[in-house]
Design a protein around this motif. Sequence first.
Motif, mmCIF file in Angstrom:
data_model
loop_
_atom_site.group_PDB
_atom_site.id
_atom_site.type_symbol
_atom_site.label_atom_id
_atom_site.label_comp_id
_atom_site.label_asym_id
_atom_site.label_seq_id
_atom_site.Cartn_x
_atom_site.Cartn_y
_atom_site.Cartn_z
ATOM 1 N N VAL A 277 -47.179 50.792 -0.452
ATOM 2 C CA VAL A 277 -47.848 52.087 -0.539
ATOM 3 C C VAL A 277 -48.898 52.000 -1.640
ATOM 4 O O VAL A 277 -48.680 51.369 -2.665
ATOM 5 C CB VAL A 277 -46.829 53.227 -0.796
ATOM 6 C CG1 VAL A 277 -46.038 52.991 -2.044
ATOM 7 C CG2 VAL A 277 -47.502 54.579 -0.852
ATOM 8 N N LEU B 79 -40.761 58.062 -0.297
ATOM 9 C CA LEU B 79 -40.947 57.593 1.070
ATOM 10 C C LEU B 79 -39.894 58.261 1.937
ATOM 11 O O LEU B 79 -38.717 58.294 1.582
ATOM 12 C CB LEU B 79 -40.763 56.071 1.143
ATOM 13 C CG LEU B 79 -41.767 55.227 0.376
ATOM 14 C CD1 LEU B 79 -41.343 53.767 0.395
ATOM 15 C CD2 LEU B 79 -43.142 55.379 0.972
ATOM 16 N N SER B 80 -40.321 58.791 3.084
ATOM 17 C CA SER B 80 -39.408 59.438 4.024
ATOM 18 C C SER B 80 -39.547 58.768 5.383
ATOM 19 O O SER B 80 -40.667 58.548 5.860
ATOM 20 C CB SER B 80 -39.743 60.923 4.150
ATOM 21 O OG SER B 80 -39.647 61.562 2.902
ATOM 22 N N ASP C 131 -34.595 58.446 2.962
ATOM 23 C CA ASP C 131 -35.691 58.605 2.011
ATOM 24 C C ASP C 131 -35.376 57.807 0.760
ATOM 25 O O ASP C 131 -34.232 57.430 0.519
ATOM 26 C CB ASP C 131 -35.995 60.074 1.694
ATOM 27 C CG ASP C 131 -34.827 60.821 1.080
ATOM 28 O OD1 ASP C 131 -33.810 60.194 0.727
ATOM 29 O OD2 ASP C 131 -34.926 62.041 0.945
ATOM 30 N N LYS D 102 -41.062 56.545 12.170
ATOM 31 C CA LYS D 102 -42.275 56.851 11.412
ATOM 32 C C LYS D 102 -41.878 57.058 9.958
ATOM 33 O O LYS D 102 -40.742 57.414 9.660
ATOM 34 C CB LYS D 102 -42.934 58.124 11.936
ATOM 35 C CG LYS D 102 -43.469 58.001 13.334
ATOM 36 C CD LYS D 102 -44.357 59.162 13.705
ATOM 37 C CE LYS D 102 -43.581 60.441 13.878
ATOM 38 N NZ LYS D 102 -44.387 61.560 14.366
ATOM 39 N N PHE D 103 -42.820 56.845 9.084
ATOM 40 C CA PHE D 103 -42.550 57.120 7.676
ATOM 41 C C PHE D 103 -43.828 57.603 7.017
ATOM 42 O O PHE D 103 -44.922 57.382 7.528
ATOM 43 C CB PHE D 103 -41.988 55.892 6.963
ATOM 44 C CG PHE D 103 -42.989 54.810 6.707
ATOM 45 C CD1 PHE D 103 -43.569 54.679 5.460
ATOM 46 C CD2 PHE D 103 -43.342 53.920 7.695
ATOM 47 C CE1 PHE D 103 -44.498 53.691 5.218
ATOM 48 C CE2 PHE D 103 -44.256 52.924 7.462
ATOM 49 C CZ PHE D 103 -44.837 52.804 6.218
ATOM 50 N N HIS D 104 -43.656 58.290 5.923
ATOM 51 C CA HIS D 104 -44.820 58.654 5.128
ATOM 52 C C HIS D 104 -44.446 58.647 3.650
ATOM 53 O O HIS D 104 -43.277 58.717 3.294
ATOM 54 C CB HIS D 104 -45.448 59.977 5.578
ATOM 55 C CG HIS D 104 -44.709 61.200 5.169
ATOM 56 N ND1 HIS D 104 -43.742 61.780 5.934
ATOM 57 C CD2 HIS D 104 -44.792 61.960 4.052
ATOM 58 C CE1 HIS D 104 -43.266 62.845 5.325
ATOM 59 N NE2 HIS D 104 -43.879 62.976 4.175
ATOM 60 N N ALA D 105 -45.472 58.510 2.843
ATOM 61 C CA ALA D 105 -45.309 58.451 1.392
ATOM 62 C C ALA D 105 -45.995 59.667 0.791
ATOM 63 O O ALA D 105 -47.100 60.031 1.201
ATOM 64 C CB ALA D 105 -45.933 57.173 0.840
ATOM 65 N N GLU D 106 -45.332 60.276 -0.168
ATOM 66 C CA GLU D 106 -45.877 61.475 -0.793
ATOM 67 C C GLU D 106 -45.682 61.416 -2.298
ATOM 68 O O GLU D 106 -44.650 60.964 -2.780
ATOM 69 C CB GLU D 106 -45.173 62.707 -0.217
ATOM 70 C CG GLU D 106 -45.738 64.017 -0.685
ATOM 71 C CD GLU D 106 -45.046 65.190 -0.023
ATOM 72 O OE1 GLU D 106 -45.482 65.589 1.062
ATOM 73 O OE2 GLU D 106 -44.062 65.687 -0.600
ATOM 74 N N GLU E 24 -50.197 63.137 0.561
ATOM 75 C CA GLU E 24 -49.753 61.985 1.330
ATOM 76 C C GLU E 24 -50.581 60.771 0.925
ATOM 77 O O GLU E 24 -51.796 60.871 0.743
ATOM 78 C CB GLU E 24 -49.884 62.247 2.830
ATOM 79 C CG GLU E 24 -49.172 61.198 3.641
ATOM 80 C CD GLU E 24 -48.875 61.646 5.068
ATOM 81 O OE1 GLU E 24 -48.608 60.756 5.876
ATOM 82 O OE2 GLU E 24 -48.902 62.846 5.346
ATOM 83 N N SER F 166 -51.589 56.466 1.349
ATOM 84 C CA SER F 166 -51.809 55.426 2.338
ATOM 85 C C SER F 166 -50.696 54.386 2.278
ATOM 86 O O SER F 166 -50.261 53.986 1.195
ATOM 87 C CB SER F 166 -53.160 54.753 2.059
ATOM 88 O OG SER F 166 -53.371 53.682 2.924
ATOM 89 N N THR F 167 -50.239 53.944 3.452
ATOM 90 C CA THR F 167 -49.167 52.962 3.535
ATOM 91 C C THR F 167 -49.528 51.860 4.524
ATOM 92 O O THR F 167 -50.372 52.045 5.390
ATOM 93 C CB THR F 167 -47.851 53.611 3.996
ATOM 94 O OG1 THR F 167 -48.086 54.237 5.262
ATOM 95 C CG2 THR F 167 -47.347 54.641 3.011
#
Length: 85
Positions: A7, A18-19, A30, A59-63, A72, A74-75
């Motif tokens: 990330v 991360l989720s 997470d 799916k995952f995203h970083a916050e 949010e 970039s990963t």
Amino acid sequence: QEMKGFVEVPPGVNQVKLSFYNEKGELVHDMNVEGQNSVPFTWDGKNLKGEPVPEGLYKFHAEAVINGKPMELSTSVYSPVESVN
């Protein structure tokens, strides 16, 4: 199977959440990562109870919180090459 990636953490941010979500959009795991710039992470493929998740698309995203607001980040993930034609 584990998932590896990184990330991009901007200056001034020390912790990122991360989720990971299944195909239904349900949170399965997470984790928090710390560091600056390109921070590597590894998800062991287990859910919040420590049980392996079934095969499928995730799916995952970083916050991170920047100036008091969630943002949010970039990963990128690594993926093995199965074959080349």
